[in-house]
Design an enzyme around this catalytic site. Structure first.
Site, PDB file in Angstrom:
ATOM      1  N   CYS A 272       0.815  -1.185   0.019  1.00 10.04           N
ATOM      2  CA  CYS A 272       0.002   0.054   0.004  1.00 10.04           C
ATOM      3  C   CYS A 272       0.954   1.265  -0.040  1.00 10.04           C
ATOM      4  CB  CYS A 272      -1.009  -0.089   1.019  1.00 10.04           C
ATOM      5  SG  CYS A 272      -0.235  -0.450   2.801  1.00 10.04           S
TER       6      CYS A 272
ATOM      7  N   HIS B  63      -2.470   6.337   4.759  1.00 10.31           N
ATOM      8  CA  HIS B  63      -1.194   6.529   4.962  1.00 10.31           C
ATOM      9  C   HIS B  63      -0.541   7.816   4.392  1.00 10.31           C
ATOM     10  CE1 HIS B  63      -1.165   2.403   6.082  1.00 10.31           C
ATOM     11  NE2 HIS B  63      -0.541   1.837   5.298  1.00 10.31           N
TER      12      HIS B  63
HETATM   13  N1  LIG Z   1      -5.387  -3.244   5.401  1.00 10.65           N
HETATM   14  C1  LIG Z   1      -4.597  -2.697   4.401  1.00 10.65           C
HETATM   15  O1  LIG Z   1      -4.608  -1.305   4.443  1.00 10.65           O
HETATM   16  C2  LIG Z   1      -4.195  -3.162   3.531  1.00 10.65           C
HETATM   17  C3  LIG Z   1      -3.492  -2.540   2.383  1.00 10.65           C
HETATM   18  C4  LIG Z   1      -2.872  -3.211   1.277  1.00 10.65           C
HETATM   19  C5  LIG Z   1      -2.489  -4.658   1.538  1.00 10.65           C
HETATM   20  N2  LIG Z   1      -3.205  -5.380   2.394  1.00 10.65           N
HETATM   21  C6  LIG Z   1      -3.162  -7.041   2.623  1.00 10.65           C
HETATM   22  O2  LIG Z   1      -4.392  -7.474   2.317  1.00 10.65           O
HETATM   23  C7  LIG Z   1      -4.665  -8.609   3.044  1.00 10.65           C
HETATM   24  C8  LIG Z   1      -5.750  -8.434   4.031  1.00 10.65           C
HETATM   25  O3  LIG Z   1      -5.480  -7.515   4.812  1.00 10.65           O
HETATM   26  P1  LIG Z   1      -6.702  -7.225   5.548  1.00 10.65           P
HETATM   27  O4  LIG Z   1      -6.196  -5.709   6.302  1.00 10.65           O
HETATM   28  O5  LIG Z   1      -7.966  -6.863   4.802  1.00 10.65           O
HETATM   29  O6  LIG Z   1      -6.848  -8.081   6.872  1.00 10.65           O
HETATM   30  P2  LIG Z   1      -8.156  -8.295   7.943  1.00 10.65           P
HETATM   31  O7  LIG Z   1      -8.883  -7.206   8.104  1.00 10.65           O
HETATM   32  O8  LIG Z   1      -7.357  -8.808   9.064  1.00 10.65           O
HETATM   33  O9  LIG Z   1      -8.924  -9.385   7.109  1.00 10.65           O
HETATM   34  C9  LIG Z   1      -8.412 -10.691   6.879  1.00 10.65           C
HETATM   35  C10 LIG Z   1      -9.356 -11.545   6.142  1.00 10.65           C
HETATM   36  O10 LIG Z   1      -8.657 -13.030   6.049  1.00 10.65           O
HETATM   37  C11 LIG Z   1      -9.645 -13.830   6.463  1.00 10.65           C
HETATM   38  N3  LIG Z   1      -9.011 -14.880   7.216  1.00 10.65           N
HETATM   39  C12 LIG Z   1      -8.110 -14.823   8.171  1.00 10.65           C
HETATM   40  N4  LIG Z   1      -7.453 -16.212   8.734  1.00 10.65           N
HETATM   41  C13 LIG Z   1      -7.966 -16.898   7.546  1.00 10.65           C
HETATM   42  C14 LIG Z   1      -7.929 -18.242   7.246  1.00 10.65           C
HETATM   43  N5  LIG Z   1      -7.047 -19.027   8.287  1.00 10.65           N
HETATM   44  N6  LIG Z   1      -8.604 -18.790   6.320  1.00 10.65           N
HETATM   45  C15 LIG Z   1      -9.313 -18.110   5.670  1.00 10.65           C
HETATM   46  N7  LIG Z   1      -9.710 -16.840   5.672  1.00 10.65           N
HETATM   47  C16 LIG Z   1      -8.960 -16.243   6.764  1.00 10.65           C
HETATM   48  C17 LIG Z   1     -10.536 -13.155   7.425  1.00 10.65           C
HETATM   49  O11 LIG Z   1     -11.809 -13.868   7.763  1.00 10.65           O
HETATM   50  P3  LIG Z   1     -12.621 -14.166   8.980  1.00 10.65           P
HETATM   51  O12 LIG Z   1     -13.498 -12.975   9.039  1.00 10.65           O
HETATM   52  O13 LIG Z   1     -13.280 -15.505   8.884  1.00 10.65           O
HETATM   53  O14 LIG Z   1     -11.483 -14.393  10.088  1.00 10.65           O
HETATM   54  C18 LIG Z   1     -10.762 -11.760   6.962  1.00 10.65           C
HETATM   55  O15 LIG Z   1     -11.716 -11.808   5.704  1.00 10.65           O
HETATM   56  C19 LIG Z   1      -3.396  -8.832   3.465  1.00 10.65           C
HETATM   57  O16 LIG Z   1      -2.415  -9.676   2.856  1.00 10.65           O
HETATM   58  C20 LIG Z   1      -2.762  -7.483   3.823  1.00 10.65           C
HETATM   59  O17 LIG Z   1      -1.223  -7.522   3.954  1.00 10.65           O
HETATM   60  C21 LIG Z   1      -3.859  -4.820   3.401  1.00 10.65           C
END
Ligand SMILES: NC(=O)c1ccc[n+]([C@@H]2O[C@H](COP(=O)([O-])OP(=O)(O)OC[C@H]3O[C@@H](n4cnc5c(N)ncnc54)[C@H](OP(=O)(O)O)[C@@H]3O)[C@@H](O)[C@H]2O)c1
Length: 337
Positions: A128, A241
């Site tokens: 990001c 950010h």
């Molecule tokens: N947040 C940001 O600003 C951002 C920016 C760029 C990239 N990213 C990347 O995008 C990805 C997602 O980030 P996020 O911030 O959205 O994370 P998050 O809010 O923690 O969401 C994680 C997602 O993954 C699912 N999950 C967790 N454990 C799992 C498992 N064992 N099996 C299947 N599904 C599972 C969760 O589902 P449940 O509800 O079932 O737990 C939820 O839908 C990551 O790789 C992160 O590095 C994030």
């Protein structure tokens, strides 16, 4: 768009997944009802006013899917992306799992959309902070060739997902109530603090997050010689950010010329009137896709003061830094289906 496509969102319930659903709807992506996947089922999410079930991920989850938007952690992407590709889907992955693999394009559509054509089933969405920096820097690079970048990031808690957001809210509430602060999503208390530590430490004591800025910028800009030093800091901001970017260029470039270039650049909004107290701030840049750029000035540490600039950028990392960028890639992929 040539046909109605079948789209899955894996990680639909997380910070990025929720926004992806919103962005697909806003941009009127030509698709049937999405398949929503997460660690467990038993929940629903709204799509065009209708309740859509969230299913637990399973080996058959990607059958009939054309485009799978992945919004899960890297180890989960590594496990399930090959399953999705085998089922015939193109995976657009938000994690860092595949970004530096030579046969995986790493794409910011405004910069290197032509790289998409080389994909073999997986396309990676960049980090990001890197997307936010490069939306501002790529147009300047094209005009004056950036040789060196020194970046310092001020990264919102939502960059650590839903757990990061919840933690800042909870700590702020606990602080106001005079209670001890609970710490779990970050290494230390984040409310009223800064933490210069995002992801694990690696080469030369840089964190992996800092090395992503170097490695991914080189790949996206096709500039393997670009020199980068980055410091990434978590700040008690909910969303968006911000970054201080100091660049050295091959050709001399003035702040006025950079401002003119950026005013015409896709995805950029120039907000740069210091005497009127106008500059980008995260409260103003959230919930939208534009990357705001301001505080453009000469780098006074350079000998001639002409071959470099200092800029300040701010942008919503859940939107353009993740979900919108992925949906833009999906729009391009869907034209070829
Ligand atoms: N947040 C940001 O600003 C951002 C920016 C760029 C990239 N990213 C990347 O995008 C990805 C997602 O980030 P996020 O911030 O959205 O994370 P998050 O809010 O923690 O969401 C994680 C997602 O993954 C699912 N999950 C967790 N454990 C799992 C498992 N064992 N099996 C299947 N599904 C599972 C969760 O589902 P449940 O509800 O079932 O737990 C939820 O839908 C990551 O790789 C992160 O590095 C994030």
């Amino acid at each position: 768009m040539s046909k109605t496509v079948n789209v899955a969102i894996f990680g639909a319930t997380g910070a990025v997944g929720v926004e992806m659903l919103k962005v697909l709807e806003e941009r009127k992506f030509s698709m049937d009802k999405p398949r929503l996947l997460a660690s467990r089922g038993g929940r629903t999410m709204k799509w065009r006013g209708e309740d859509v079930p969230v299913d637990a991920i399973a080996p058959t989850s990607f059958e009939g899917i054309d485009i799978a938007l992945f919004a899960v952690e890297g180890d989960i992407s590594r496990e399930w992306a090959p399953v999705a590709v085998k089922s015939g889907a193109v995976v657009i992955d938000n994690s860092s799992a595949f970004r530096m693999e030579p046969d995986v394009p790493l794409v910011v559509p405004e910069i290197n959309s032509s790289d998409i054509a080389t994909h073999k089933g997986i396309i990676a969405n960049p980090n990001c902070s890197t997307i936010i920096a490069l939306i501002a820097l790529a147009p300047i690079h094209r005009a004056a060739t950036i040789k060196r970048l020194v970046a310092s990031t001020y990264q919102a808690v939502s960059g650590a997902g839903k757990a990061g957001l919840d933690e800042l809210e909870q700590q702020t509430r606990e602080y106001a109530e005079g209670k001890p602060l609970s710490v779990s999503a970050f290494q230390y208390q984040i409310a009223f603090n800064l933490i210069p530590h995002i992801d694990s430490f690696g080469e030369d004591d840089y964190t992996k997050e800092e090395l992503k800025m170097r490695n991914e910028s080189r790949k996206i800009l096709h500039a393997p010689e670009l020199r980068v030093s980055c410091t990434c800091v978590r700040v008690p901001v909910m969303r968006s950010h911000s970054e201080s970017l100091t660049i050295e260029t091959e050709r001399a470039i003035s702040p006025e010329e950079a401002r003119e270039i950026l005013k015409k650049a896709p995805g950029v909004k120039v907000v740069d009137a210091p005497s009127d107290k106008k500059y980008p701030m995260p409260l103003d840049t959230s919930d939208q896709d534009l990357i705001y750029v301001g505080r453009i000035r000469p780098d006074q540490s350079l000998e001639d003061g002409k071959h470099g600039l200092v800029l300040w950028v701010s942008g919503d990392q859940i939107r353009k830094g993740a979900s919108t960028n992925a949906v833009q890639i999906a729009e391009i992929v869907s034209q070829k289906l």
